[in-house]
Design an enzyme around this catalytic site. Structure first.
Site, short mmCIF file in Angstrom:
data_model
loop_
_atom_site.label_atom_id
_atom_site.label_comp_id
_atom_site.label_asym_id
_atom_site.label_seq_id
_atom_site.Cartn_x
_atom_site.Cartn_y
_atom_site.Cartn_z
N SER A 4 1.99 -2.76 1.88
CA SER A 4 2.77 -2.14 2.96
C SER A 4 2.64 -2.91 4.27
O SER A 4 1.56 -3.41 4.61
CB SER A 4 2.30 -0.70 3.17
OG SER A 4 2.88 -0.14 4.33
N TYR A 34 9.97 -4.20 6.90
CA TYR A 34 10.99 -3.53 7.69
C TYR A 34 11.63 -4.55 8.63
O TYR A 34 11.02 -5.58 8.95
CB TYR A 34 10.38 -2.41 8.54
CG TYR A 34 9.86 -1.24 7.75
CD1 TYR A 34 10.72 -0.24 7.31
CD2 TYR A 34 8.50 -1.10 7.48
CE1 TYR A 34 10.26 0.85 6.60
CE2 TYR A 34 8.02 -0.01 6.77
CZ TYR A 34 8.90 0.96 6.33
OH TYR A 34 8.43 2.04 5.63
N THR A 76 12.66 -2.50 2.86
CA THR A 76 12.83 -1.05 2.84
C THR A 76 13.96 -0.67 3.78
O THR A 76 13.90 -0.96 4.97
CB THR A 76 11.53 -0.35 3.24
OG1 THR A 76 10.51 -0.70 2.28
CG2 THR A 76 11.69 1.16 3.25
N LYS A 93 14.59 -1.83 -1.38
CA LYS A 93 13.98 -0.54 -1.73
C LYS A 93 14.65 0.57 -0.94
O LYS A 93 14.68 0.53 0.29
CB LYS A 93 12.49 -0.58 -1.42
CG LYS A 93 11.74 0.73 -1.67
CD LYS A 93 10.27 0.54 -1.33
CE LYS A 93 9.47 1.82 -1.54
NZ LYS A 93 9.80 2.87 -0.56
N HIS A 139 11.94 7.26 -0.89
CA HIS A 139 10.77 7.20 -0.02
C HIS A 139 9.81 8.37 -0.28
O HIS A 139 9.20 8.91 0.63
CB HIS A 139 11.21 7.21 1.45
CG HIS A 139 10.36 6.32 2.33
ND1 HIS A 139 10.75 5.06 2.72
CD2 HIS A 139 9.15 6.52 2.89
CE1 HIS A 139 9.83 4.53 3.50
NE2 HIS A 139 8.84 5.40 3.61
N ASP A 155 10.72 4.28 -8.06
CA ASP A 155 9.50 5.02 -7.75
C ASP A 155 9.86 6.48 -7.52
O ASP A 155 11.03 6.86 -7.52
CB ASP A 155 8.76 4.41 -6.54
CG ASP A 155 9.57 4.48 -5.24
OD1 ASP A 155 10.44 5.37 -5.09
OD2 ASP A 155 9.31 3.67 -4.34
#
Length: 377
Positions: free
Chosen positions: A127, A151, A177, A248, A272, A303
Site C-alpha cells: 500500500s 494513487y 487505485t 483496481k 475497496h 478482492d
C-alpha cells in the site's frame, strides 16, 4: 455457526508478544482474536465500511448465493494449485491486497507481511499508505514478488517519485487505485476521530509534508488525492514507466472495456472492501460480466469478501486469475505477526486445495463455470 476459538488466557499482544497458542481452524478465528486484542479505534478502522456498510457486508453474503456443482470419480489423488500473474508463477491464486497501516496491528507492520508473502511464494501488493517504507519492505523480503498500489495526487511529482522508487526497488507492477476521488464516509472513524498515533507515520511520505500544518486525513494532509483523475492519467503513467499497470476498482463492463482500450495489463474487480461507495454491488457479482467483456485480452483479478477456500474456488470458476485478501491479513498480523499472516495464507490455500479436490478439479485449468450454480434464494 461461527467457530469461536478456545484458548488459554492470553495477554494483549499489541507490543508483538504472543503469549499462548490458540487453535485456529478458520479465518473467522483470526477475526475473533483480532477483535478482542486490538484496541477499539484500530479495530473500527480495519472493520469499517462506508455509511451503512451494506456493500461491505454483501461482499461476504454474495458467496453464499453461489453453489458449487461437484464432479465425482475424477482421480484427485494429485492436485496442483499453482498459477501465474503477468507471467510469474505463484504457489496458489491467493495474494495480499493493499491495506494501510499494518503497524497498528503488529509492531513490525508491512515488513512482517512481506516476509510472510515471500515465504509462501505469493504476490503482495504494498500500500501507498504503509507504515513501513517501500525500501524497508524490499530489504525484509528481497526475493518476494511485489506490486505497488498507487494513487494519483494533485501534486503529480509526488506520484512520479513513488513510481521511480518502486521501479528501482524491483516492484513488478503498479496497481492504480481509481475508486477514491474522495474518501468514503466511514462513520466509526468520524466518531472516533481516527488518526495515526504519533509514533507511526506513513513512511513513504516521510519528510515530504513536514511543513504542512493543516489537518490530516489517515496520516497525510487533506485534499492530497486528486478528484480530477481520468483515463488520460493512464497514458501519463505509461509515459513514466515500463511497469505493467493494473487498475483496481473496476465494477462495470463499460469501464473494463475502457481499461483494455487504454492498454493496461490487468483489472482488479474491487469495491475497496465496501469502504467507498455504499450501495454498490458485491465484487463477486460483478466478476462474470467483466471477464466476458475482457475475453482474455488482459488478466482479471478480484478482492472483497474472501473468507474460505470455496470462496476462492467460486471466484476462479467465474474467471478470476487470482483473488486478493485484505482484512484477514491484518487479523493474521494481530495474531502472530509474520507467522500469523503465513498461517492465514496457508489455511486459505489448503481449504482451496480441498475444495478443488472435492469438486473434481486437479489443477487450475480444470476450474471453470460448469462448477457454478447460482442459488434462487
Amino acid at each position: 455457526m461461527t467457530h469461536l476459538p478456545s484458548c488459554k488466557k492470553i495477554q494483549n499482544n499489541r507490543d508483538g508478544v504472543h503469549c499462548a497458542e490458540m487453535a485456529m481452524v478458520c479465518l473467522n478465528d483470526f477475526e475473533e482474536y483480532a477483535k478482542v486484542h486490538l484496541n477499539k479505534l484500530t479495530w473500527d478502522y480495519y472493520a469499517a465500511g462506508a455509511d451503512e456498510c451494506c456493500t461491505r457486508d454483501d461482499n461476504l453474503l454474495a458467496y453464499k448465493r453461489i453453489r458449487l456443482r461437484p464432479r465425482i470419480l475424477r482421480d484427485v489423488s494429485v492436485s496442483d494449485t499453482r498459477t501465474s500473474l503477468l507471467g510469474t508463477e505463484i504457489a496458489f491464486p491467493i495474494g495480499i491486497a493493499p491495506t494501510a497501516f499494518h503497524c497498528l496491528a503488529w509492531h513490525e507492520g508491512e515488513v512482517a507481511t512481506a516476509r510472510a508473502a515471500e515465504s509462501v511464494n505469493t504476490c503482495y501488493i504494498s500500500s501507498t499508505y504503509s507504515t513501513c517504507s517501500v525500501e524497508e519492505i524490499t530489504a525484509a523480503a528481497p526475493n518476494g514478488y511485489r506490486w505497488f498500489q498507487l494513487y494519483v495526487y494533485r501534486d503529480r511529482k509526488l506520484s512520479e517519485q513513488l513510481i521511480h522508487r518502486v521501479e528501482a526497488l524491483g516492484y513488478r507492477a503498479l496497481v492504480l487505485t481509481v475508486d477514491v476521488p474522495y474518501t468514503g464516509k466511514r462513520r466509526d472513524d468520524i466518531r472516533n476521530q481516527f488518526k495515526l498515533p504519533p509514533h507511526l507515520k506513513v513512511k513513504n511520505f516521510e519528510g515530504i509534508f513536514q511543513e504542512n500544518v493543516g489537518p490530516d486525513e489517515y496520516g497525510v494532509p487533506t485534499n492530497t488525492l486528486d478528484p480530477s483523475i481520468s483515463w488520460k492519467d493512464v497514458y501519463w503513467l505509461q509515459s513514466l514507466t515500463r511497469l505493467p499497470i493494473i487498475i483496481k476498482g473496476i465494477l462495470t463492463k463499460e469501464d473494463a472495456e475502457l481499461a483494455v482500450e487504454h492498454g493496461v495489463q490487468g483489472i482488479i474487480v474491487s469495491n475497496h472492501g465496501g469502504r467507498q461507495l455504499d450501495g454498490g454491488p458485491a465484487t463477486i457479482d460483478c466478476l462474470s460480466e467483466i471477464v466476458d467483456t475482457v475475453q482474455g485480452r488482459i488478466e482479471v483479478y478480484m478482492d472483497g469478501g474472501i473468507r474460505t477456500g470455496s470462496d476462492v474456488l467460486k471466484a476462479i470458476a467465474l474467471g478470476a486469475k487470482c483473488v486478493f485478501i485484505g482484512r484477514p491479513v491484518v487479523w493474521g498480523l494481530a495474531y502472530k505477526g509474520s507467522d500469523g499472516v503465513r498461517e492465514v495464507l496457508q489455511m486459505l490455500a489448503e481449504e482451496f486445495r480441498l475444495s478443488m479436490a472435492l469438486s473434481g478439479c486437479r489443477n487450475i485449468a480444470e476450474i471453470n463455470r460448469n462448477l457454478i450454480q447460482f442459488s434462487k434464494l
